[in-house]
Design a protein around this motif. Sequence first.
Motif, mmCIF file in Angstrom:
data_model
loop_
_atom_site.group_PDB
_atom_site.id
_atom_site.type_symbol
_atom_site.label_atom_id
_atom_site.label_comp_id
_atom_site.label_asym_id
_atom_site.label_seq_id
_atom_site.Cartn_x
_atom_site.Cartn_y
_atom_site.Cartn_z
ATOM 1 N N SER A 187 0.850 -1.304 0.049
ATOM 2 C CA SER A 187 0.042 -0.003 0.000
ATOM 3 C C SER A 187 0.979 1.245 -0.113
ATOM 4 C CB SER A 187 -0.972 0.148 1.115
ATOM 5 O OG SER A 187 -1.858 -1.206 1.096
ATOM 6 N N MET A 188 2.156 1.273 0.523
ATOM 7 C CA MET A 188 2.911 2.430 0.521
ATOM 8 C C MET A 188 3.944 2.392 -0.929
ATOM 9 S SD MET A 188 1.910 4.040 3.044
ATOM 10 C CE MET A 188 3.263 5.444 3.373
ATOM 11 N N ASN A 189 3.606 1.510 -1.630
ATOM 12 C CA ASN A 189 4.564 1.295 -3.020
ATOM 13 C C ASN A 189 5.740 0.918 -2.793
ATOM 14 O OD1 ASN A 189 2.487 2.490 -4.612
ATOM 15 N ND2 ASN A 189 3.102 4.712 -3.849
ATOM 16 N N VAL A 190 5.982 0.170 -1.718
ATOM 17 C CA VAL A 190 6.887 -0.536 -1.435
ATOM 18 C C VAL A 190 7.227 -2.133 -1.859
ATOM 19 C CG1 VAL A 190 8.874 -1.680 0.361
ATOM 20 C CG2 VAL A 190 7.549 0.457 0.832
ATOM 21 N N PRO A 191 8.055 -2.282 -2.910
ATOM 22 C CA PRO A 191 7.968 -3.619 -3.526
ATOM 23 C C PRO A 191 8.169 -4.839 -2.411
ATOM 24 C CG PRO A 191 9.596 -2.284 -4.510
ATOM 25 C CD PRO A 191 9.230 -1.511 -3.343
ATOM 26 N N ASP A 192 7.131 -5.766 -2.525
ATOM 27 C CA ASP A 192 7.147 -6.890 -1.452
ATOM 28 C C ASP A 192 6.989 -8.192 -1.975
ATOM 29 O OD1 ASP A 192 4.549 -6.487 -2.009
ATOM 30 O OD2 ASP A 192 3.832 -6.500 -0.130
ATOM 31 N N ASN A 238 1.437 3.909 8.719
ATOM 32 C CA ASN A 238 1.340 3.780 7.369
ATOM 33 C C ASN A 238 -0.087 4.117 7.038
ATOM 34 O OD1 ASN A 238 4.130 3.888 6.808
ATOM 35 N ND2 ASN A 238 3.924 1.543 7.039
ATOM 36 N N ASN A 239 -1.266 3.715 7.943
ATOM 37 C CA ASN A 239 -2.499 3.918 7.441
ATOM 38 C C ASN A 239 -2.799 5.464 7.683
ATOM 39 O OD1 ASN A 239 -2.372 1.194 8.822
ATOM 40 N ND2 ASN A 239 -4.298 0.953 7.707
ATOM 41 N N VAL A 240 -2.064 6.233 8.189
ATOM 42 C CA VAL A 240 -2.163 7.751 8.161
ATOM 43 C C VAL A 240 -1.178 8.531 7.423
ATOM 44 C CG1 VAL A 240 -3.502 7.770 10.559
ATOM 45 C CG2 VAL A 240 -1.084 8.042 10.373
ATOM 46 N N ASP A 241 -0.628 7.557 6.373
ATOM 47 C CA ASP A 241 0.568 8.181 5.672
ATOM 48 C C ASP A 241 1.517 9.295 6.483
ATOM 49 O OD1 ASP A 241 -0.582 6.645 3.635
ATOM 50 O OD2 ASP A 241 -1.541 8.492 2.879
ATOM 51 N N LEU A 254 -7.927 11.453 10.952
ATOM 52 C CA LEU A 254 -7.502 10.202 10.252
ATOM 53 C C LEU A 254 -6.958 9.453 11.472
ATOM 54 C CD1 LEU A 254 -7.249 8.978 7.504
ATOM 55 C CD2 LEU A 254 -5.060 10.111 7.420
ATOM 56 N N ILE A 255 -6.288 9.858 12.288
ATOM 57 C CA ILE A 255 -5.731 8.949 13.187
ATOM 58 C C ILE A 255 -6.816 8.320 14.153
ATOM 59 C CG2 ILE A 255 -4.149 9.240 15.559
ATOM 60 C CD1 ILE A 255 -2.565 11.173 14.218
ATOM 61 N N ASP A 256 -7.773 9.167 14.719
ATOM 62 C CA ASP A 256 -8.796 8.563 15.489
ATOM 63 C C ASP A 256 -9.632 7.362 14.575
ATOM 64 O OD1 ASP A 256 -8.536 10.248 17.821
ATOM 65 O OD2 ASP A 256 -9.824 11.781 16.642
ATOM 66 N N ASP A 257 -9.498 7.574 13.156
ATOM 67 C CA ASP A 257 -10.272 6.455 12.545
ATOM 68 C C ASP A 257 -9.699 5.185 12.527
ATOM 69 O OD1 ASP A 257 -12.088 8.460 11.450
ATOM 70 O OD2 ASP A 257 -11.055 8.864 9.638
#
Length: 427
Positions: free
Chosen positions: A214-219, A243-246, A289-292
């Motif tokens: 999701s963060m565009n890191v090859p895995d 990473n959920n809050v970028d 966004l953090i609260d979410d």
Amino acid sequence: MHGYARLDLNGAHFAAGNSPSIRLRQGVSGQGGCNTVTTQGFSIGVCVNDQHTGTTAYPDIYVNSTPFPTTCSLEVQSWDDHNHQLSGGSQMPCSTGHITGNPTGDLTATTNVHAYVRINLNGGAYPGPDSPSISLTGGAVYHYVNLGDSLSSGEGTQNYTNETNSVGNQCHRSDSSYSGQYTHISNYYHMVDNVACSGAVIGEFYNADTPVNSMNVPDAGELAQDLALGSGTTLVTVSLGINNVDFADLITGCYGTGPTNTTSAIDACFIDKLTNKDYNGGTENFSQLIDDQAGSLTSLYTDIQADAPNARVVAVTYPQIYPATGNAGTNTNACKDWPRPEQIITSQKQLDLLRAALNHLDDVIVTAANNAGIDHLDERDAFKGHELCTADPWENTIVGLGANDSFHPNTAGYAKYASDLKAHLGS
């Protein structure tokens, strides 16, 4: 744990169904689990004792040899469930009445230890299939699994395993991560199954997002992290949510990939992204966004506990990497590797907003852990006095042209985490 023993002595054969049945309990620190059965005058027993060895289990297999001729000998050999023979096989005269197998191979990833005792009477050896056979099930005494994102994988050490430091996979797992360093100082956990991946979000605990996460890191080749857990797992550490809050994109986005932005532009970027309601094109501000993430984190911790019902689960919070005070042009001691060190700390307001956001995220993690009934290790202040641009920083500034190592703990930072984890666990 359970096992069976079969004896074939002087033509008297016990069929498998009528063999002595031995039920074992998993060894715990300082004491073994033993059981013995007696049939036809022969006692057969099995012990499991970790002998303070951590992830290496030491099955101790013995046969009471009182009825045996003094010319006989006993031999024990053991294999893991991948059919790799474990070292430690030995022979001793039956007159000793006891024989120790003590396999010393790595049992961390194995779920079964298979062993047989070969009885040699007057020079005649009984073949393996007719020898007493013991299967010890239940896995290693101590099984540690490390889950999560870049904080758990060891991003920032710049020392990664080959399979996670390639073009196709940049999960960047490191033996110098906090979990790796913890296994070097723990009394019991001497190996870790580290499945964390840089860039992972909460959803990747359940389903691997490959070949790019999701963060565009090859895995490429990564599996869902929950597959590493099981009833034999005894310790789990996890860091997820940032990473959920970028958060990483917030930092690297404002700095850019080179020293092209002015200090005032970088400062304005941080203030805008941390206060306005259209963060990354959305309709919420950063705090909302953090609260979410609260509900997702609580569910995550509950699911980890369900997948590893016998484990102590520890949610790990994120460290404050920015100092509490500073302005542009100050505290640039260790920022000199960046062409314009005054651009790392741009204003007191920047610091206040960044630290408040990180504190908020850590608060949500701690609350979710409490709601799920798991443990937590709060490391938000672990780097105090060693933040960015101090004389002895425990994190990287900008590495290269904005490499993933940027703004992650270095080896010294992860060593602090490892030390705190040991103190927290008491082992």
